[in-house]
Write an enzyme that holds these catalytic residues in place. Structure first.
Site, PDB file in Angstrom:
ATOM      1  CB  CYS A 131      74.153   7.711 106.266  1.00 55.98           C
ATOM      2  SG  CYS A 131      73.869   8.314 104.610  1.00 55.98           S
ATOM      3  CB  CYS A 134      75.147  11.231 104.965  1.00 63.98           C
ATOM      4  SG  CYS A 134      73.639  10.316 104.804  1.00 63.98           S
ATOM      5  CG  ASP A 135      78.068  11.041 107.792  1.00 64.54           C
ATOM      6  OD1 ASP A 135      77.658  12.175 107.482  1.00 64.54           O
ATOM      7  OD2 ASP A 135      77.520  10.344 108.658  1.00 64.54           O
TER       8      ASP A 135
END
Ligand code: NAP
Length: 304
Positions: A131, A134-135
Site C-alpha cells: 500500500c 499507507c507507507d
C-alpha cells in the site's frame, strides 16, 4: 433470525446495507476491521462520479458509512469464521456468535496478491509494502521499487513521487497494462524510471529492505538495485475462501453471479470485487451492492 446479513464492509457492502436498511429490513453488516475495504488505501479517487476534484478513499467510505448509519444500518466488528449455506438454511458463525439469516450478501472483496519470492514475507512491514498510500511517506528522499504494470502500480508510482527520490517501476513485459492516461502521466514523471521485461527474484536485507535482485526475462541478465522500499502492486485475489466448495467460483476464485447478483444458492448474493467480472471499481461495486440488496429484498418477499 435476520433478513439479510452482509459480509464485508467495502463500498459494495455499505451500499447493500444502505439499501437494505432504508427498505426497513432487519439487516446487519459484519466487518472484521473497520468499514472501507481496499479503497482506504487509495489516496485520491478521481473517477467516482459526483466529486469533480476527486475525493480521498477514506473520506468517500466515511461518507458512505454515515449515510448507511443514518438509516440505522447496524455494523458489527466481527470476523466470519464459518458459513452454512443451503437454499433452506443460512447460518453465519463469527468469532463471537452464530446467527441465522434468510439471505446473505457476500461483499468480502479482494486482497493484494503476493509475489511469493525470497525475502517478501520476512521483510513485509520492514520495507515491503502492499500500500503506497499507507507507507509512501516513510520513504522520503529514498529510492523505492514498485512491482506491477496495472492501474494500481502506475497510479501509486505517481503518488510515491511526492515523497521519494526515485521510483523504479518494474514490469514483467514491455507494455504496461494501465490505462493510457496513467501511462502518459508516469512517462512524464522525472522520478519514475520504467524497468521493462523484468521480474524480481529476491528481496534482500537484514532489518529492512536493502536490495532487490532482478532478472531481465528476455536477456536472462540478473542485476541488483540498492533501495529502501518495495511496493508489490500486482493485482488482487478474491476473499472467497469462506464459500469455497459451496458457492460457484470462476477459475481465479471469484464468485460467479447472474445479473441479479444471485449465486448458485438461492438467497445468497455477491457484489463488489469478490465477484467474477471485468472491472473492479468503486462505481461498479456500489451499483452491484444496490442490485444485490434489491434482489435479496425480492427473494425475501417470496420467502416462506
Ligand atoms: P491488474 O490490472 O490485475 O494488474 C496487475 C499487474 O501486475 C499487471 O501488469 C501484471 O502483469 C502484473 N503482475 C501480476 N502478477 C505478477 C507477478 N507475479 N509478478 C510480476 N508482475 C505481476 O491489477 P491492479 O492494477 O491492481 O488493478 C485491479 C483492478 O482495479 C483493475 O480493473 C484496474 O483497472 C482497477 N483500478 C482502477 C484504478 C482507477 O481507475 N483509478 C486504480 C487502481 C485499480 P501483466 O500485465 O503482464 O499481466
Amino acid at each position: 433470525m435476520y433478513d439479510i446479513i452482509i459480509i464485508g464492509g467495502g463500498p459494495a457492502g455499505l451500499t447493500a446495507g444502505l439499501y437494505g436498511a432504508r427498505a426497513r429490513l432487519n439487516v446487519i453488516m459484519l466487518e472484521r476491521l473497520s468499514p472501507g475495504g481496499q479503497i482506504l488505501n487509495t489516496d485520491l479517487v478521481e473517477n467516482y462520479p459526483g466529486f469533480p476534484d476527486g475525493i480521498s478513499g477514506f473520506e468517500l467510505v466515511d461518507r458512505m458509512r454515515s449515510q448507511a448509519e443514518n438509516f440505522d444500518l447496524v455494523i458489527q466488528n466481527e470476523e466470519v469464521v464459518e458459513l452454512e449455506l443451503s437454499p433452506e438454511k443460512k447460518v453465519v458463525a463469527t468469532n463471537k456468535k452464530r446467527m441465522e439469516t434468510r439471505a446473505i450478501i457476500l461483499t468480502c472483496g479482494a486482497t493484494q496478491k503476493k509475489l511469493g519470492i525470497e525475502g517478501e514475507t520476512l521483510l513485509t512491514g520492514r520495507g515491503v509494502s502492499y500500500c503506497a498510500t499507507c507507507d509512501g511517506p516513510f520513504y522520503r528522499d529514498q529510492e523505492v521499487a514498485v512491482i506491477g504494470g496495472g492501474d494500481t502500480a502506475v497510479e501509486e508510482s505517481i503518488f510515491l513521487t511526492r515523497f521519494v527520490s526515485k521510483v523504479y517501476l518494474i514490469h514483467r513485459r514491455d507494455k504496461l497494462r494501465a490505462i493510457k492516461l496513467l501511462q502518459d502521466r508516469a512517462m512524464g514523471e522525472e522520478k519514475i524510471e520504467l524497468v521493462w521485461d523484468t521480474i524480481p527474484l529476491k528481496i534482500l536485507g537484514k532489518d529492512g529492505v536493502e536490495e532487490i535482485e532482478l532478472k531481465n526475462v528476455k536477456s536472462g541478465e540478473v542485476t541488483h538495485k540498492q533501495l529502501k522500499g518495495v511496493f508489490v502492486l500486482i493485482g488482487t485475489q478474491a476473499n472467497s475462501d469462506l464459500v469455497k466448495g459451496m458457492v460457484e467460483l470462476d477459475k481465479d476464485g471469484f464468485i460467479i453471479t447472474d445479473n441479479t447478483m444471485g449465486t448458485n444458492i438461492p438467497g445468497v448474493f455477491a457484489a463488489g470485487d469478490v465477484r467474477s467480472k471485468s472491472l473492479r471499481q468503486v462505481s461498479t461495486a456500489v451499483g452491484e451492492g444496490a442490485a444485490a440488496s434489491f434482489s435479496a429484498e425480492k427473494y425475501l418477499e417470496g420467502f416462506q
